[in-house]
Design an enzyme around this catalytic site. Structure first.
Site, PDB file in Angstrom:
ATOM      1  N   GLY A  32     -15.258  35.083  30.935  1.00 45.69           N
ATOM      2  CA  GLY A  32     -15.330  35.763  30.544  1.00 45.69           C
ATOM      3  C   GLY A  32     -15.454  34.949  28.940  1.00 45.69           C
ATOM      4  O   GLY A  32     -14.823  34.512  28.234  1.00 45.69           O
ATOM      5  N   ILE A  85      -8.997  37.967  32.523  1.00 44.47           N
ATOM      6  CA  ILE A  85      -9.027  38.629  31.313  1.00 44.47           C
ATOM      7  C   ILE A  85      -9.126  40.393  30.678  1.00 44.47           C
ATOM      8  O   ILE A  85     -10.541  39.927  31.301  1.00 44.47           O
ATOM      9  CB  ILE A  85      -8.709  37.788  29.920  1.00 44.47           C
ATOM     10  CG1 ILE A  85      -8.234  36.775  29.899  1.00 44.47           C
ATOM     11  CG2 ILE A  85      -8.694  38.799  28.751  1.00 44.47           C
ATOM     12  CD1 ILE A  85      -6.671  36.565  29.948  1.00 44.47           C
ATOM     13  N   MET A  89     -11.083  30.859  35.420  1.00 39.93           N
ATOM     14  CA  MET A  89      -9.569  30.697  35.860  1.00 39.93           C
ATOM     15  C   MET A  89      -9.470  29.246  36.862  1.00 39.93           C
ATOM     16  O   MET A  89      -8.140  28.978  37.260  1.00 39.93           O
ATOM     17  CB  MET A  89      -8.917  31.866  37.038  1.00 39.93           C
ATOM     18  CG  MET A  89      -8.981  33.117  36.298  1.00 39.93           C
ATOM     19  SD  MET A  89      -9.124  34.526  37.760  1.00 39.93           S
ATOM     20  CE  MET A  89      -7.315  34.370  38.404  1.00 39.93           C
ATOM     21  N   GLU A  90     -10.180  28.732  36.141  1.00 40.56           N
ATOM     22  CA  GLU A  90      -9.789  26.726  37.069  1.00 40.56           C
ATOM     23  C   GLU A  90     -10.528  25.323  36.708  1.00 40.56           C
ATOM     24  O   GLU A  90      -9.969  24.428  36.700  1.00 40.56           O
ATOM     25  CB  GLU A  90     -11.254  26.966  38.596  1.00 40.56           C
ATOM     26  CG  GLU A  90     -10.984  28.175  39.162  1.00 40.56           C
ATOM     27  CD  GLU A  90     -11.759  29.446  38.682  1.00 40.56           C
ATOM     28  OE1 GLU A  90     -12.409  28.975  38.067  1.00 40.56           O
ATOM     29  OE2 GLU A  90     -10.786  30.267  39.855  1.00 40.56           O
ATOM     30  N   GLU A 117     -21.237  31.578  43.211  1.00 38.98           N
ATOM     31  CA  GLU A 117     -21.273  30.508  42.760  1.00 38.98           C
ATOM     32  C   GLU A 117     -22.008  29.486  43.609  1.00 38.98           C
ATOM     33  O   GLU A 117     -22.070  28.180  42.595  1.00 38.98           O
ATOM     34  CB  GLU A 117     -19.460  30.412  41.913  1.00 38.98           C
ATOM     35  CG  GLU A 117     -19.809  30.938  41.019  1.00 38.98           C
ATOM     36  CD  GLU A 117     -18.232  31.168  40.224  1.00 38.98           C
ATOM     37  OE1 GLU A 117     -17.645  31.669  39.638  1.00 38.98           O
ATOM     38  OE2 GLU A 117     -17.140  30.582  40.964  1.00 38.98           O
ATOM     39  N   ASP A 130     -19.042  39.218  31.645  1.00 38.28           N
ATOM     40  CA  ASP A 130     -18.190  39.823  31.108  1.00 38.28           C
ATOM     41  C   ASP A 130     -17.837  39.504  29.707  1.00 38.28           C
ATOM     42  O   ASP A 130     -17.935  38.795  29.791  1.00 38.28           O
ATOM     43  CB  ASP A 130     -17.294  40.272  31.596  1.00 38.28           C
ATOM     44  CG  ASP A 130     -15.726  39.582  32.187  1.00 38.28           C
ATOM     45  OD1 ASP A 130     -16.175  39.066  32.841  1.00 38.28           O
ATOM     46  OD2 ASP A 130     -15.238  38.937  31.152  1.00 38.28           O
TER      47      ASP A 130
END
Ligand code: ADE
Length: 238
Positions: free
Chosen positions: A82, A157, A177-178, A16, A201
């Site tokens: 996601g 997930i 997640m951040e 990233e 995804d």
């Protein structure tokens, strides 16, 4: 747009941030709490870039160091997510209108789902910086990036039932997640925050395989938009 002296740029994983680090010519490097920070310019814009590593605590710690030691005036987060909204497809870009936790639950005491006590339920992103991200997406050839709430939690997930539960409960477009942890850190420090994610995804049963196949390209696409943002900031900020 208003002038932002030093822009903090965060991603969670190497894929990233690597595109942006390669655009920095001989950055000044410092480390703190096991994190490495690169001070210099991207496309003429003064920045401090760092890889937070995965999850909310890593993200918040790295953001606070960016603010305290990097002396940044705003933070933008770049990376992959996601998809929760079935209208989204892999490689689509999302500019967050707000970030929210999906794994915080103090509802038994009357708080909203996702709300940390004494904090807002949603952390709104900076409207001006977000608009600049939308324009930067257009320059990158993506006319209408998705805009909406992005959820954060310390879980990858990968189950259709959980995906749909999150989509319905929070009306959010994507999950990662951040973002909300960085948003909360910026909220506590009263500095602007913006969040850009590309879909790697669809948070379903094939998410782990899709993530392996598509996250690198998706992360590069998001980073290219951040480079365009930096170019625009450098040209309008002087
Ligand atoms: N980041 C990218 N895909 C994700 C997913 N399915 N869950 C959480 N974070 C993600």
């Amino acid at each position: 747009m208003r002038s932002i002296g030093r822009l903090g740029i965060l991603g969670a994983m190497e894929i990233e941030v690597i595109t942006l680090r390669h655009l920095m010519d001989q950055p000044n490097v410092f480390t703190h709490a096991g994190k490495t920070f690169y001070e210099g310019k991207v496309e003429g814009q003064p920045v401090v870039l760092s890889k937070a590593d995965v999850g909310k605590v890593n993200a918040a710690v790295t953001a606070q160091i960016l603010i305290d030691q990097g002396k940044v005036d705003a933070i933008v987060f770049t990376g992959v997510a996601g998809a929760l909204d079935p209208q989204l497809a892999i490689h689509d870009l999302i500019v967050a209108t707000a970030a929210q936790y999906h794994d915080v639950d103090v509802t038994v005491f009357g708080y909203q789902p996702g709300q940390v006590p004494r904090m807002p339920t949603l952390f709104a992103t900076d409207p001006e910086l977000s608009l600049e991200l939308v324009s930067a997406c257009a320059t990158a050839g993506v006319k209408n990036p998705h805009q909406g709430v992005i959820l954060s939690g310390d879980t990858f997930i990968a189950e259709p039932q959980i995906r749909m539960k999150l989509f319905r409960r929070f009306s959010a477009v994507a999950v990662e997640m951040e973002g909300a942890a960085v948003a909360q850190t910026c909220y506590l420090n009263s500095i602007p925050f913006a969040l850009l994610r590309a879909v790697s995804d669809c948070a379903n049963g094939t998410a782990p395989d899709d993530f392996r196949s598509f996250s690198k390209k998706a992360a590069e696409t998001a980073a290219e938009v951040i480079a365009i943002l930096c170019r625009r900031m450098a040209s309008t900020g002087q």
